[in-house]
Design a protein around this motif. Structure first.
Motif, short mmCIF file in Angstrom:
data_model
loop_
_atom_site.label_atom_id
_atom_site.label_comp_id
_atom_site.label_asym_id
_atom_site.label_seq_id
_atom_site.Cartn_x
_atom_site.Cartn_y
_atom_site.Cartn_z
N PRO A 1 -5.46 8.40 -7.19
CA PRO A 1 -6.64 7.21 -7.38
C PRO A 1 -6.49 6.66 -6.40
O PRO A 1 -6.32 6.46 -5.48
CB PRO A 1 -5.69 7.06 -8.47
CG PRO A 1 -4.68 6.81 -8.65
CD PRO A 1 -3.98 8.28 -8.49
N SER A 2 -8.08 5.85 -6.30
CA SER A 2 -8.54 5.20 -5.49
C SER A 2 -7.76 4.12 -5.32
O SER A 2 -6.78 3.86 -6.08
CB SER A 2 -9.64 4.32 -5.74
OG SER A 2 -10.44 4.29 -4.55
N GLY A 3 -7.54 3.80 -4.02
CA GLY A 3 -5.91 2.49 -3.13
C GLY A 3 -4.82 2.37 -3.76
O GLY A 3 -4.31 1.74 -3.55
N CYS A 4 -4.45 4.06 -4.20
CA CYS A 4 -3.02 4.31 -4.09
C CYS A 4 -2.12 4.33 -2.89
O CYS A 4 -1.18 4.73 -2.97
CB CYS A 4 -2.78 5.31 -4.99
SG CYS A 4 -3.49 7.31 -4.33
N GLY A 5 -2.93 4.67 -1.50
CA GLY A 5 -2.64 4.54 -0.19
C GLY A 5 -2.39 5.73 0.11
O GLY A 5 -1.90 5.64 1.50
N LYS A 6 -3.77 6.51 -0.26
CA LYS A 6 -3.32 8.13 0.55
C LYS A 6 -3.92 7.60 1.90
O LYS A 6 -3.58 8.27 3.05
CB LYS A 6 -5.08 8.26 -0.49
CG LYS A 6 -4.81 9.42 -1.47
CD LYS A 6 -5.64 9.94 -1.88
CE LYS A 6 -7.10 8.94 -2.20
NZ LYS A 6 -6.83 8.43 -3.41
N SER A 7 -4.91 7.06 2.14
CA SER A 7 -5.75 6.80 4.05
C SER A 7 -4.44 5.61 4.62
O SER A 7 -5.05 6.09 5.97
CB SER A 7 -7.37 5.62 3.53
OG SER A 7 -8.07 6.65 2.82
N ALA B 1 0.84 -1.31 0.10
CA ALA B 1 0.24 -0.02 0.28
C ALA B 1 0.74 0.97 0.12
O ALA B 1 0.80 2.26 -0.48
CB ALA B 1 -0.56 0.44 1.42
#
Ligand code: ADP
Ligand code: ADP
Length: 232
Positions: A41-47, A22
């Protein structure tokens, strides 16, 4: 100074067939009094980056510092205390306690910690939130935008060194979202806080001083003084 920093942060979920990298060597720092947006983008590890930087999740390797404190050196009790005293959180869902008034929600983390809010600070935050006339209202009596302003005021109540937001405008219409973003920016400009916000909204990122772009768990770009049309 530096409010928070990550060095070579890596986070791996699962193993074997379900292994997901992640975060893949993320090094960055968040200066005091700076408003940073994290996009990608969604799933790129921001959270995952936000959760690790905020001490809510532990990295697989690498270090996180809040001020000069390396979170990896803290036991659970000290980590909990550091989060409580020095970090504010705002999420997409407002997460207010429905039975408590706006004011009780704002001061709840301090109450739990057995601390009293600084009255002058609390007045400034409440005024900045535009909530002075709403302090006795319960969440159900407030609009979504007002509820999120309560949540931001709650995050600021302890005079935290840094406030992390995970899609803080994700559940709001554009007008209420603009109020929240203005409030976050004011908390940086006028209250001297440091804010780090995950968002996928270029308009939201346009409120920040700096945008970090993540892709597949890596920092791939950075922009100072972003505007919505340059971020797009
Ligand atoms: P973003 O916030 O950019 O959408 P996330 O940080 O949520 O990205 O997720 C990054 C990657 O890690 C995604 O592939 C996601 O599915 C995966 N991931 C996130 N949390 C977990 C978890 N608890 N267990 C397994 N995989 C996870
Ligand atoms: P966001 O919309 O912020 O990217 P996600 O929907 O990716 O959030 O994730 C929401 C929560 O679910 C997070 O706490 C994340 O850690 C967890 N999560 C995300 N992907 C996975 C996954 N593949 N397996 C387990 N948990 C996950």
């Amino acid at each position: 100074g530096i409010a928070a920093a990550t060095t070579d942060l890596t986070k791996v979920y699962g193993s074997g067939d379900t292994r997901v990298v992640a975060l893949d060597g993320v090094s960055t720092s968040f200066r005091e009094g700076e408003f940073t947006a994290i996009m990608g983008p969604s799933g790129c590890g921001k959270s995952t980056l936000m959760h690790c930087a905020a001490g809510l999740d532990s990295p697989t390797s690498g270090t996180v510092r809040i001020g000069t404190t390396d979170l990896g050196t803290l036991d659970d009790r000290r980590l909990t205390r550091l989060r409580r005293d020095r970090i504010g959180f705002v999420f997409q869902a407002f997460n207010l306690v429905p039975t408590l008034t706006a004011l009780e929600n704002i001061t709840l983390p301090l109450s739990i910690a057995g601390r009293r809010p600084d009255p002058q600070w609390l007045d400034r935050v409440v005024a900045m939130a535009g909530l002075s006339q709403r302090l006795d209202h319960r969440p159900a009596q407030l609009s979504g935008g007002q509820q999120q302003r309560v949540a931001v005021a709650r995050a600021l109540a302890s005079q935290p060194a840094i406030v992390f937001g995970d899609e803080p405008t994700g559940n709001l219409d554009s007008r209420a979202g603009a109020e929240i973003l203005g409030f976050l920016r004011d908390s940086v400009r006028e209250l001297g806080r440091t804010v780090v916000m995950v968002t996928h909204d270029p308009v939201a990122a346009g409120y920040a001083d700096r945008v970090l772009f993540l892709s597949d768990g890596r920092l791939v770009d950075e922009m100072s003084h972003p505007t919505a049309d340059r971020v797009l």
